[in-house]
Design a protein around this motif. Structure first.
Motif, PDB file in Angstrom:
ATOM      1  N   UNK A 182    -122.619 -47.653   9.140  1.00 18.77           N
ATOM      2  CA  UNK A 182    -123.966 -48.198   9.399  1.00 18.77           C
ATOM      3  C   UNK A 182    -125.061 -47.364   8.731  1.00 18.77           C
ATOM      4  N   UNK A 183    -124.899 -46.051   8.743  1.00 12.16           N
ATOM      5  CA  UNK A 183    -125.905 -45.198   8.099  1.00 12.16           C
ATOM      6  C   UNK A 183    -125.977 -45.468   6.604  1.00 12.16           C
ATOM      7  N   UNK A 184    -124.807 -45.606   5.984  1.00  7.95           N
ATOM      8  CA  UNK A 184    -124.793 -45.876   4.543  1.00  7.95           C
ATOM      9  C   UNK A 184    -125.410 -47.243   4.231  1.00  7.95           C
ATOM     10  N   UNK A 185    -125.175 -48.197   5.123  1.00  7.82           N
ATOM     11  CA  UNK A 185    -125.744 -49.528   4.894  1.00  7.82           C
ATOM     12  C   UNK A 185    -127.271 -49.492   5.007  1.00  7.82           C
ATOM     13  N   UNK A 186    -127.758 -48.733   5.976  1.00 10.95           N
ATOM     14  CA  UNK A 186    -129.209 -48.619   6.126  1.00 10.95           C
ATOM     15  C   UNK A 186    -129.829 -47.926   4.919  1.00 10.95           C
ATOM     16  N   UNK A 187    -129.130 -46.886   4.452  1.00  9.31           N
ATOM     17  CA  UNK A 187    -129.647 -46.174   3.280  1.00  9.31           C
ATOM     18  C   UNK A 187    -129.716 -47.118   2.079  1.00  9.31           C
ATOM     19  N   UNK A 242    -122.346 -54.050   0.473  1.00  5.00           N
ATOM     20  CA  UNK A 242    -123.736 -54.129   0.949  1.00  5.00           C
ATOM     21  C   UNK A 242    -124.464 -55.337   0.356  1.00  5.00           C
ATOM     22  N   UNK A 243    -124.227 -55.634  -0.914  1.00  2.00           N
ATOM     23  CA  UNK A 243    -124.867 -56.798  -1.526  1.00  2.00           C
ATOM     24  C   UNK A 243    -124.459 -58.070  -0.788  1.00  2.00           C
TER      25      UNK A 243
END
Ligand SMILES: [Zn+2]
Length: 349
Positions: A10-15, A171-172
Motif C-alpha cells: 500500500x505504501x508503494x502504491x501511494x508513493x 499500479x497503472x
C-alpha cells in the motif's frame, strides 16, 4: 536471479500515485504529449498486462497507435459559433508535430478506419509518431525542473521497446481511472489556456466532449452489424428490438475503459442501456459476452476492423478480466439486468 513479482505494498502504491500527481502538477508542459503518454501507458498496461508486480515491455509502435487514436479526433477542425473551423493547437509553440502527421494522414484518408486499413501507410505513420514519442515525451515526462525522477521506466535511447519498472504495470492497472481523469482534465486545461487557441476561446465550453467523448456518431454501422449478429434481440433482456430505440452499448463501460475495442460492443434496447448506464454487468452477462465473442470471433474481427476499430478478442477479454478484478477488489456495484443493481454474490462471500 528471479524477478520479484510481488504486488506493490500500500505504501508503494501511494508513493506511485503521489508521483503521478507531482508530474502533472509540477512538470512543465509545452505540449499535450505527456498527457497522451500517461494515458497510453495506462491503457496498454490494461490491454497487455496482468495484475502482478512484473515489468511490462511495450513496443513503441503500440504506444504510437494509442497516440494516433487520441489525436485523430482532436485534430478534426473544431467548429464553434459562426467562425471558421479551427484546428486546436496542442503546443505552446508551433503546432505539435504529431498533430501535423495526423493531419497529413487525414488528407489522404477520410477516416481512421481507412488509414488503419492501408497497412503500409499505417506502419509509416506509426513509425513517424513513435519516433517523436521516443524523442520527446518519453525523455521529458519524468523530468522535474532538471531533476530526473525515474519511477515509471529507465531511459534507454537505443531500445525499440519501453520497459516499465517493476510494479508500475500493477499500479497503472489499479489507478487507471484516476490517471485518465487527471490527464484528461489537465489536457483540457492546457488547450483552453493555450494562447494559440485564443481565436476559439469563446467556443470552448464543450471542449471536454470534443476532445474525449466516445465516438457515438460512428456507431450507426456497428448497430446494423450487431442487429444481424444478435438476430434483432437485446443483448441483455433478449427481447425483440423491432420498432424499438436501440443503443450500441460498451459492455465494459466507457467510464472504466475509455477506448473503443471491437468486441466490446453489444446492442441493447434503450431501457436496458439506460439502466446499465456506467455499471458493469453481472458475471452471467460476462460469460454470455465471452461466449458470443468466441463463437463469432472471425466475423466480429473482420467486420469491425473493416469499420476501423481495433478488434482483437485477446485484448478485449484482457480488458474485461481487468475490469472484473477491479470490481471484486473494490466492491463495485454490478447491474444484474431487470431493474436491480446490487452487490454481486462474491461481495457477500
Ligand atoms: Zn433489453
Amino acid at each position: 536471479m528471479l524477478e520479484d513479482i510481488s504486488i506493490p505494498t500500500p505504501q508503494e502504491q501511494l508513493r506511485f500515485l503521489k508521483q503521478i500527481q507531482t508530474i502533472l502538477q509540477s512538470g512543465s508542459f509545452t505540449s499535450t504529449y505527456k498527457f497522451a503518454l500517461l494515458i497510453s501507458l495506462s491503457r496498454l498496461a490494461i490491454e497487455q498486462g496482468v495484475d502482478t508486480g512484473e515489468c511490462l515491455t511495450l513496443d513503441y509502435l503500440d504506444i504510437a497507435e494509442k497516440f494516433i487514436d487520441l489525436y485523430w479526433w482532436q485534430a478534426r477542425p473544431y467548429q464553434f459559433n459562426e467562425q471558421a473551423p479551427f484546428v486546436l493547437q496542442q503546443s505552446t509553440g508551433p503546432q505539435a508535430s504529431i498533430v501535423n502527421l495526423v493531419l497529413a494522414a487525414q488528407e489522404k484518408f477520410k477516416t481512421l478506419a481507412a488509414a488503419r486499413q492501408n497497412a503500409a501507410e499505417w506502419l509509416k505513420l506509426k513509425k513517424a509518431v513513435a519516433g517523436t514519442v521516443k524523442r520527446m515525451p518519453v525523455v521529458y515526462l519524468q523530468n522535474l525542473n532538471g531533476q530526473s525522477i525515474e519511477f515509471l521506466y529507465h531511459l534507454d535511447a537505443s531500445a525499440h521497446h519501453l520497459q516499465l519498472l517493476p510494479k508500475v504495470m500493477y499500479c497503472l492497472r489499479q489507478f487507471s481511472e484516476i490517471i485518465e481523469e487527471l490527464c484528461q482534465k489537465r489536457w483540457v486545461d492546457f488547450v483552453r489556456e493555450n494562447k494559440n487557441n485564443l481565436p476559439v476561446l469563446d467556443g470552448l465550453p464543450d471542449l471536454n466532449a470534443f476532445l474525449f467523448a466516445p465516438t457515438r456518431n460512428q456507431l450507426g454501422k456497428v448497430a446494423d452489424f450487431l442487429m444481424d449478429l444478435q438476430q434483432c434481440r437485446c443483448f441483455y433482456c433478449n427481447q425483440s428490438l423491432k420498432n424499438k430505440k436501440v443503443a450500441v452499448d460498451h459492455f465494459i463501460p466507457w467510464s472504466l475503459y475509455p477506448a473503443d475495442t471491437g468486441h466490446n460492443f453489444v446492442l441493447a434496447d434503450n431501457t436496458c442501456n439506460a439502466q446499465k448506464s456506467n455499471f458493469l454487468a453481472s458475471e452471467n452477462y460476462l460469460e454470455q459476452w465471452q461466449a458470443r465473442n468466441y463463437q463469432h470471433d472471425s466475423l466480429i474481427t473482420a467486420e469491425l476492423s473493416s469499420q476501423g476499430f481495433l478488434a482483437d478478442i485477446r485484448r478485449s477479454h484482457h480488458v474485461a478480466s481487468w475490469a472484473y478484478q477491479q470490481a471484486r477488489d473494490n466492491n463495485y456495484l454490478l447491474w444484474e439486468g431487470g431493474k436491480s443493481t446490487r452487490f454481486a454474490s462474491w461481495m457477500c462471500a
